[in-house]
Design a protein around this motif. Structure first.
Motif, short mmCIF file in Angstrom:
data_model
loop_
_atom_site.label_atom_id
_atom_site.label_comp_id
_atom_site.label_asym_id
_atom_site.label_seq_id
_atom_site.Cartn_x
_atom_site.Cartn_y
_atom_site.Cartn_z
N LEU A 1 -5.31 19.17 -6.13
CA LEU A 1 -4.87 19.01 -4.75
C LEU A 1 -3.50 18.35 -4.71
CD1 LEU A 1 -5.41 19.05 -1.69
CD2 LEU A 1 -6.47 16.78 -1.96
N SER A 2 -2.58 18.97 -4.10
CA SER A 2 -1.25 18.38 -3.94
C SER A 2 -0.84 18.50 -2.47
CB SER A 2 -0.23 19.07 -4.84
OG SER A 2 -0.10 20.42 -4.50
N SER A 3 -0.21 17.52 -1.99
CA SER A 3 0.19 17.52 -0.59
C SER A 3 1.46 16.69 -0.44
CB SER A 3 -0.94 16.98 0.29
OG SER A 3 -1.27 15.65 -0.10
N THR A 4 1.94 16.57 0.80
CA THR A 4 3.17 15.82 1.07
C THR A 4 2.84 14.63 1.97
OG1 THR A 4 4.43 17.86 0.96
CG2 THR A 4 5.50 15.97 2.01
N MET A 5 3.30 13.45 1.54
CA MET A 5 3.04 12.24 2.32
C MET A 5 3.99 12.13 3.49
SD MET A 5 0.48 10.67 1.03
CE MET A 5 0.68 9.10 1.87
N THR A 6 3.47 11.64 4.60
CA THR A 6 4.32 11.41 5.77
C THR A 6 4.50 9.92 6.04
OG1 THR A 6 2.40 11.57 7.21
CG2 THR A 6 3.67 13.58 6.84
N ASP A 7 3.55 9.10 5.49
CA ASP A 7 3.68 7.65 5.63
C ASP A 7 4.02 7.04 4.27
OD1 ASP A 7 3.01 7.75 8.34
OD2 ASP A 7 0.86 7.83 7.83
N ARG A 8 4.36 5.76 4.28
CA ARG A 8 4.69 5.06 3.05
C ARG A 8 3.50 5.09 2.10
NH1 ARG A 8 8.79 3.02 -0.20
NH2 ARG A 8 7.80 1.58 -1.69
N PHE A 9 3.80 5.58 0.86
CA PHE A 9 2.72 5.66 -0.13
C PHE A 9 3.37 5.73 -1.50
CE2 PHE A 9 -1.20 7.21 -2.05
CZ PHE A 9 -2.14 6.44 -1.37
N ASP A 10 2.85 5.03 -2.50
CA ASP A 10 3.48 4.96 -3.82
C ASP A 10 2.62 5.67 -4.87
OD1 ASP A 10 5.45 3.47 -2.69
OD2 ASP A 10 4.54 1.54 -3.24
N CYS A 11 3.30 6.15 -5.93
CA CYS A 11 2.61 6.71 -7.11
C CYS A 11 1.83 5.60 -7.79
CB CYS A 11 3.62 7.32 -8.08
SG CYS A 11 2.91 7.80 -9.68
N TYR A 12 0.63 5.88 -8.21
CA TYR A 12 -0.24 4.87 -8.82
C TYR A 12 0.39 4.31 -10.09
CZ TYR A 12 -4.35 2.82 -11.06
OH TYR A 12 -5.23 1.96 -11.68
N TYR A 13 1.17 5.13 -10.81
CA TYR A 13 1.70 4.70 -12.09
C TYR A 13 3.14 4.16 -11.99
CZ TYR A 13 -2.43 6.92 -14.03
OH TYR A 13 -3.73 7.25 -14.33
N CYS A 14 4.04 4.94 -11.44
CA CYS A 14 5.45 4.52 -11.44
C CYS A 14 5.87 3.81 -10.17
CB CYS A 14 6.36 5.73 -11.69
SG CYS A 14 6.37 6.92 -10.33
N ARG A 15 4.98 3.78 -9.21
CA ARG A 15 5.21 3.12 -7.92
C ARG A 15 6.33 3.76 -7.12
NH1 ARG A 15 0.57 1.58 -7.71
NH2 ARG A 15 1.18 0.44 -5.81
N ASP A 16 6.76 4.94 -7.51
CA ASP A 16 7.76 5.63 -6.68
C ASP A 16 7.15 5.95 -5.33
OD1 ASP A 16 9.67 5.53 -8.59
OD2 ASP A 16 9.57 7.65 -9.16
N ASN A 17 8.01 5.86 -4.31
CA ASN A 17 7.58 6.17 -2.96
C ASN A 17 7.29 7.66 -2.85
OD1 ASN A 17 7.07 6.30 -0.27
ND2 ASN A 17 9.09 5.62 0.40
N LEU A 18 6.07 8.00 -2.46
CA LEU A 18 5.67 9.41 -2.36
C LEU A 18 5.86 9.94 -0.95
CD1 LEU A 18 2.35 9.35 -4.47
CD2 LEU A 18 4.65 10.04 -5.22
N HIS A 19 6.46 9.15 -0.05
CA HIS A 19 6.67 9.59 1.33
C HIS A 19 7.51 10.85 1.36
CE1 HIS A 19 7.00 9.30 5.66
NE2 HIS A 19 8.34 9.48 5.55
N GLY A 20 6.97 11.89 1.98
CA GLY A 20 7.68 13.16 2.12
C GLY A 20 7.75 13.97 0.83
N LYS A 21 7.00 13.54 -0.20
CA LYS A 21 7.06 14.24 -1.49
C LYS A 21 5.66 14.79 -1.87
CE LYS A 21 10.61 11.07 -3.27
NZ LYS A 21 10.91 10.07 -4.31
N LYS A 22 5.68 15.73 -2.82
CA LYS A 22 4.42 16.28 -3.33
C LYS A 22 3.75 15.25 -4.25
CE LYS A 22 4.15 20.46 -4.79
NZ LYS A 22 4.38 21.71 -5.52
N TYR A 23 2.46 15.24 -4.24
CA TYR A 23 1.75 14.35 -5.14
C TYR A 23 0.44 15.04 -5.53
CZ TYR A 23 -1.54 13.11 -1.44
OH TYR A 23 -2.49 13.16 -0.46
N VAL A 24 -0.24 14.45 -6.52
CA VAL A 24 -1.51 14.97 -7.02
C VAL A 24 -2.55 13.87 -6.89
CG1 VAL A 24 -2.76 15.93 -8.98
CG2 VAL A 24 -0.33 16.46 -8.67
#
Length: 297
Positions: free
Chosen positions: A13-36
């Motif tokens: 499952l991959s989707s795009t964040m619209t609110d502030r949210f970080d990668c569990y590992y690198c802590r990069d902001n996933l807002h507006g980006k694809k994630y798994v």
């Protein structure tokens, strides 16, 4: 052998964040980006590929977030890597078997690999094909051939000699006793004379060709004769009675002197009829005499 059918590749499952949210590992902001989403963790594609991705059992490379993944019994493949180990046919939506050595095979190749092997060509005997089974071994029908002439046995009878198979004609030619007369194989019956094998139909009188099996006969100069033909054509004539000296029955003992022959019972003095076998005698003309009678001539 067990065959499986895969339910099809899966994608994480991959989707795009619209609110502030970080990668569990690198802590990069996933807002507006694809994630798994992996085990309830939100991971950026880069960290997923580096940390979370399963390794393909075929190519040994990570199965990235953008790839379709197939799995079977705790093993994983890229969709394109999930192929038959023999013919390389894609198996994502086909029946397959998982072998003990870890190889994945299509149904056809697996049957070939696991099937009985022909004792002639050593190739697999496919289920349902024409074959011959003998002593717990199997041959393709066309591979079950005579050791000598190489012709397929098919539905005819055969004989075995050790591990080799022979059609009846070749077996007889190679192993059967040869008739002393015609030199052809003796396949059944036959008789023995002077330690030599004969066909019954070949053991006949040299003159009249009467079969001699089971009847009285005699031989002369490597030929065999019935009693009648031996008397008529071969036997010497007694100088006394003029009858043939056959050696059969009464009169088997013979006296020979200067090219003449007598039955022993015919070798008598012409005047007194005294038997002269093993005794001194005098010959006068065509007759024999005892010494006493010879003096009276």
């Amino acid at each position: 052998m067990t065959f499986y059918r895969h339910s099809g590749p899966r994608s994480y499952l991959s989707s795009t964040m619209t609110d502030r949210f970080d990668c569990y590992y690198c802590r990069d902001n996933l807002h507006g980006k694809k994630y798994v989403k992996k085990d309830d963790k939100h991971v950026c594609p880069k960290c997923f590929d580096k940390i979370c991705a399963n390794t393909c059992a075929e190519c040994r490379r990570p199965i990235g977030a953008d790839s379709k993944e197939l799995h079977h019994k705790n093993r994983y493949w890229h969709e394109d890597c999930f192929r038959c180990a023999k013919c390389y046919k894609p198996l994502a939506s086909e029946p397959f078997s998982a072998r003990d050595d870890g190889k994945i095979m299509c149904g056809k190749c697996s049957s070939r690999e696991d099937g009985n092997r022909c004792q002639g060509c050593y190739k697999v005997v496919m289920p349902g094909s024409q074959n011959v089974e003998y002593k717990n071994k199997v041959w393709h029908e066309e591979c079950f051939t005579c050791f000598e002439c190489k012709q397929p046995i098919r539905t005819q009878s055969f004989l075995a000699k050790g591990d080799d198979i022979y059609c009846p004609p070749c077996h007889d030619k190679k192993f059967a006793k040869k008739c002393f007369h015609c030199k052809q194989p003796i396949t059944s019956g036959g008789i023995s004379y002077q330690d030599q094998p004969w066909h019954s139909e070949c053991f006949v009188c040299h003159t009249c060709h009467k079969p001699l099996a089971g009847v009285r006969f005699t031989s002369h100069e490597n030929n065999v004769y019935c009693v009648d033909c031996y008397k008529t054509d071969v036997a010497k004539k007694c100088h006394g009675c003029k009858n043939p000296i056959t050696g059969f029955g009464h009169g088997t003992n013979v006296v020979n002197y200067e090219g003449y022959s007598w039955h022993e019972y015919c070798f008598n003095c012409k005047r007194c009829s005294l038997s002269l076998a093993n005794k001194r005698f005098v010959i006068n003309g065509d007759h024999i005499y005892c010494p006493d009678c010879a003096k009276k001539l």
